[in-house]
Design an enzyme around this catalytic site. Structure first.
Site, short mmCIF file in Angstrom:
data_model
loop_
_atom_site.label_atom_id
_atom_site.label_comp_id
_atom_site.label_asym_id
_atom_site.label_seq_id
_atom_site.Cartn_x
_atom_site.Cartn_y
_atom_site.Cartn_z
CG HIS A 9 -0.19 0.01 2.52
ND1 HIS A 9 0.36 1.15 3.07
CD2 HIS A 9 0.09 -1.00 3.38
CE1 HIS A 9 0.95 0.85 4.21
NE2 HIS A 9 0.80 -0.45 4.43
CD GLU A 82 1.78 -5.86 7.94
OE1 GLU A 82 1.97 -7.06 7.67
OE2 GLU A 82 2.55 -4.94 7.59
#
Length: 215
Positions: A9, A82
């Protein structure tokens, strides 16, 4: 040969502030939005057919920007999240106590089943990331998917494809909006399965998170 592109990201507010994110979230910075736009240009040139992303906000926003550039729909897959950093999420790195820093070091140094209290081990992250990657094998022939995920999660995936332990992710520099590529090959001469073609490419970025090296 199936080619799968892996994108971290864009830069977030907490990246810039050196806060632990894990599965908590903060918005992309202006720089992070620009990074995602530059990935979009690259993705369009690569002929990306599918965009599959972690369901956390920072990855969804990155994926949306990329999708606008290459005309793809966005598919959510929570396996791309994550690593769960447990009770240390949202904390500033400089405020950790000696005990808390010890937990973090056990995790990144590969202590067997090392984890932050209420969090995940790197091996657990690696297993779910492989599940998300292997799902790409079921896409139609000729597909060229792009997965949007996170720094530690992608590092665990790439490390284990290379035959290294998941905690070897700390030896990979996967900056914000870097692009990696893994291929699935079937060959009588070469190792069958996933192979790493490139890792951490930032040649498409005009400012490839150089500040990360200075903090």
């Amino acid at each position: 040969m199936l080619q799968v592109y892996l994108v971290r990201h864009g830069e977030t507010q907490w990246n810039a502030e050196r806060r632990i994110q894990g599965q908590s979230d903060s918005p992309l910075t202006e720089k992070g939005e620009r990074q995602a736009m530059q990935v979009a240009q690259r993705a369009k040139a690569l002929g990306i057919t599918h965009i599959i992303t972690s369901d956390l906000g920072r990855t969804q926003r990155t994926a949306e920007i990329i999708a606008q550039g290459c005309g793809c729909d966005v598919i959510l897959d929570p396996r791309l999240r994550e690593l769960d950093m447990g009770i240390l999420e949202r904390r500033h790195l400089d405020t950790l106590s000696e005990e808390e820093e010890g937990w973090r070091r056990q995790l990144v140094n590969g202590t067997p089943d090392g984890r932050i209290p209420q969090g995940e081990s790197m091996q657990e992250v690696s297993e779910r990331m492989h599940g998300a990657l292997n799902a790409c094998l079921d896409l139609p022939p000729g597909s060229r998917p792009l997965l949007v995920s996170h720094g530690m999660a992608l590092g665990c995936l790439v490390s284990t494809i290379l035959g290294l332990p998941a905690y070897a992710e700390r030896r990979l520099r996967l900056r914000n909006c870097s692009i990696s590529r893994v291929d699935y090959q079937q060959s009588p001469w070469l190792a069958s399965g996933w192979v790493v073609e490139t890792a951490g490419d930032v040649s498409h970025l005009d400012a490839p998170a150089l500040d990360e090296l200075q903090r």
